[in-house]
Structure formats: C-alpha cells, structure tokens
Design a protein around this motif. Structure first.
Motif, short mmCIF file in Angstrom:
data_model
loop_
_atom_site.label_atom_id
_atom_site.label_comp_id
_atom_site.label_asym_id
_atom_site.label_seq_id
_atom_site.Cartn_x
_atom_site.Cartn_y
_atom_site.Cartn_z
N PHE A 256 -68.05 -33.21 26.11
CA PHE A 256 -68.92 -32.98 24.95
C PHE A 256 -69.30 -31.50 24.85
CE2 PHE A 256 -72.67 -32.75 22.35
CZ PHE A 256 -72.32 -33.57 21.28
N ARG B 215 -71.05 -22.17 26.27
CA ARG B 215 -72.29 -22.41 25.52
C ARG B 215 -73.40 -21.54 26.06
NH1 ARG B 215 -72.92 -27.98 22.68
NH2 ARG B 215 -70.75 -28.31 22.21
N ILE C 235 -71.99 -21.57 20.63
CA ILE C 235 -70.81 -22.35 21.03
C ILE C 235 -69.57 -21.51 20.78
CG2 ILE C 235 -69.55 -24.51 20.68
CD1 ILE C 235 -72.08 -25.78 19.57
N GLN D 259 -64.24 -32.85 19.97
CA GLN D 259 -65.37 -33.63 20.48
C GLN D 259 -65.31 -35.05 19.90
OE1 GLN D 259 -68.83 -31.54 18.96
NE2 GLN D 259 -69.63 -31.31 21.03
N HIS E 295 -70.26 -37.56 16.24
CA HIS E 295 -71.64 -37.92 16.59
C HIS E 295 -72.58 -37.47 15.46
CE1 HIS E 295 -70.98 -33.79 17.96
NE2 HIS E 295 -72.26 -33.58 17.71
N ASP F 163 -76.44 -35.69 14.94
CA ASP F 163 -77.42 -34.96 15.75
C ASP F 163 -78.76 -35.69 15.84
OD1 ASP F 163 -75.69 -32.93 16.45
OD2 ASP F 163 -76.16 -31.74 14.67
N MET G 32 -74.74 -24.74 11.17
CA MET G 32 -73.75 -24.04 12.01
C MET G 32 -73.49 -22.70 11.36
SD MET G 32 -71.74 -23.80 14.60
CE MET G 32 -71.37 -25.37 15.36
N PRO H 18 -62.65 -25.43 13.93
CA PRO H 18 -63.84 -25.47 13.07
C PRO H 18 -64.56 -26.81 13.23
CG PRO H 18 -61.90 -25.96 11.77
CD PRO H 18 -61.40 -25.59 13.15
N THR H 19 -65.82 -26.83 12.89
CA THR H 19 -66.55 -28.10 12.86
C THR H 19 -65.86 -29.02 11.85
OG1 THR H 19 -68.53 -26.76 13.18
CG2 THR H 19 -68.87 -29.07 12.61
N HIS I 277 -70.08 -35.75 12.56
CA HIS I 277 -69.36 -34.47 12.68
C HIS I 277 -68.92 -34.30 14.12
CE1 HIS I 277 -73.33 -33.55 14.21
NE2 HIS I 277 -72.78 -32.52 14.85
N ARG I 278 -68.11 -33.28 14.35
CA ARG I 278 -67.70 -32.94 15.72
C ARG I 278 -67.12 -31.52 15.74
NH1 ARG I 278 -62.09 -36.52 16.38
NH2 ARG I 278 -60.92 -35.40 14.74
N GLY I 279 -67.05 -30.94 16.91
CA GLY I 279 -66.29 -29.70 17.07
C GLY I 279 -64.81 -30.07 17.05
N ARG J 277 -63.64 -18.94 18.87
CA ARG J 277 -64.44 -19.25 17.67
C ARG J 277 -65.90 -19.36 18.06
NH1 ARG J 277 -66.64 -24.78 16.08
NH2 ARG J 277 -68.23 -23.73 17.30
#
Ligand SMILES: O=C(O)CCC(=O)C(=O)O
Length: 256
Positions: A44, A51, A91, A100, A103, A105, A123, A135-136, A177-179, A188
């Motif tokens: 994750f 990070r 990140i 990822q 999920h 938030d 973001m 990208p996200t 969403h996710r990375g 990135r």
C-alpha cells in the motif's frame, strides 16, 4: 464555482490545472528532497515508492497548498466549518511500482455507504502526471456507490488523472481511487493533502507531527486545520479548559 461544485458532486472529482507556478513547485521539491524516506514498508505504501509524512514540520511551503483559496472554496462547500487537515503525505513513485488496491480515503470514518463525504482529498502534481508514470487512477461516480460495490483490479471504468505539474485534483472521500502502476523511466512526485469533518480523528496525529512552536509559523487557518482550535459551536478540542489557538498565537507573539 457553481459549475465546479456540480461537477464535483456528479463525478466525485475535479482537476484544477496549473495552480502552482514552476517556481513554487521547485521550492517545495527542494524542501522535500532531504525528507523522502526509503521505499515503503508494504504494497500500500509502495515497495518502489518513497513517502514523507509530518510535512508541515519539514516543508513549510506546503502550507500554501493546504490553504490554497481555490481548493478551500470547494472544500468549504462539502465539509462542516472548522474541518481538519486529516493527512498530508508526499508520494514519490519510482519506475516499476505496481498499482495500489482501490480504496476510499474516508473509509476510516467507518460511516456506511452511500454516505456524505467524511473527507475531501487532494493530489498536488509536482511532476506532470502522465500515462506511464503511475498517475492516480479514479473511478468517476464511485463516490455514490452503495455498500459492497467495489471496482475490479482492471476495472474499465477507472480513468487516469492526467495533469501538468502544478495542478491539483480534488476528490470526495468516498471515491474509489489508487496509485497507478509506474511503467515509465522517471519518478512521479505528488502531495496528497486530505481534509476531514471536524469530528473525525485525523489519520495523522497532527499536533504531535507539527508541535505548537512549529505551528506558530503558519496562518491561524492552517493552525486550526492542524488541530489547534475548537470545533465550531462547541468546545471540542480544548486544552486545560482553553482554546489551544490562544497558546499557539502567544508563541507567535500575537495579541490574544
Ligand atoms: O499516489 C497516488 O497516486 C495515490 C496514493 C493514495 O491514494 C494513497 O496512498 O492513499
């Protein structure tokens, strides 16, 4: 603003392009550089992702993003007065990182779906977010989904949030969403700043992460979002029976 809010309510996200200048992006990158930790501790966090946490104790220029008027004008419409800064994470995704898990938030708030957002996330792209650099990824409209609905790993409804450096994406807490996976050659860097309803416990303990003497350098609004204040129309958040905003104002040498 009305059209932006309508789009946010319908799709669950909006992108504001090029909000920061190249100089502002460069300043924040420089402040962050010494703080980007080794790779993450689990899939994750990202095993090929650096990070950094406790950002307002490390990179003061991030305050301009935390209280950016274009962002707060939208968040003000979604969350209750005296909402908090819930999380602040830099990140930096490296080539070879995998996607990822999808999920939301504000799941940590444990409110059943469908729900009004318990949080609003952002973001900030310090690099351009491009097709290949992780990208996200978001699933438009998924903030309205009911219980048990989750995107599949290769869900065709997911889209990449592509944006030039200096842009910000703002999304509703219940949006999936996710990375994304990183298939490119350069890193990135993004900063996610997340806001929550004032009654939710912050994911990062902000008053330990940014102690009073450090908080004193920021505006009253940023201090309050960190947790140095009371929830509107209540005494929730007092310290020794008093509003902690006064303690920080005193440290800043302000009249109170
Ligand atoms: O890095 C990204 O694009 C998204 C990261 C994310 O959603 C998270 O770590 O919660």
């Amino acid at each position: 603003m009305d059209a932006l809010i309508d789009r946010f309510r319908q799709d669950g996200y909006v992108i504001l392009p090029r909000v920061l200048s190249a100089e502002q992006v460069a300043e924040t990158r420089q402040e962050l550089a010494p703080h980007l930790a080794p790779f993450g501790r689990n899939p994750f966090e990202g095993e090929r992702t650096q990070r950094a946490y406790a950002l307002l104790a490390k990179a003061p220029s991030i305050a301009r993003m935390v209280e950016h008027p274009d962002v707060l004008a939208l968040v003000d419409q979604i969350l209750a007065p005296t909402y908090l800064l819930w999380g602040a994470i830099a990140i930096n995704v490296h080539p070879g990182e995998t996607a990822q898990a999808f999920h939301c938030d504000d799941d940590a708030g444990a409110a059943p779906r469908p729900r009004a957002p318990q949080g609003v996330s952002t973001m900030w792209a310090l690099d351009a977010f491009e097709e290949t650099n992780g990208p996200t990824e978001i699933v438009p409209g998924s903030h309205l989904w009911g219980p048990g609905e989750v995107p599949g790993e290769n869900d065709p409804r997911a889209v990449q949030a592509l944006m030039p450096a200096g842009s910000v994406m703002i999304w509703a807490g219940p949006l999936f969403h996710r990375g994304g996976a990183h298939r490119g050659n350069t890193t990135r860097l993004g900063i996610t700043l997340q806001y929550s309803q004032p009654w939710l416990r912050q994911i990062e303990n902000m008053v330990l992460a940014v102690p009073p003497a450090k908080a004193a350098q920021y505006s009253p609004r940023v201090r309050q979002m960190l947790g140095y204040g009371l929830m509107a129309s209540s005494f929730m958040g007092y310290v020794d029976g008093r509003n902690p905003a006064r303690m920080v104002a005193k440290l800043a040498g302000e009249e109170c």
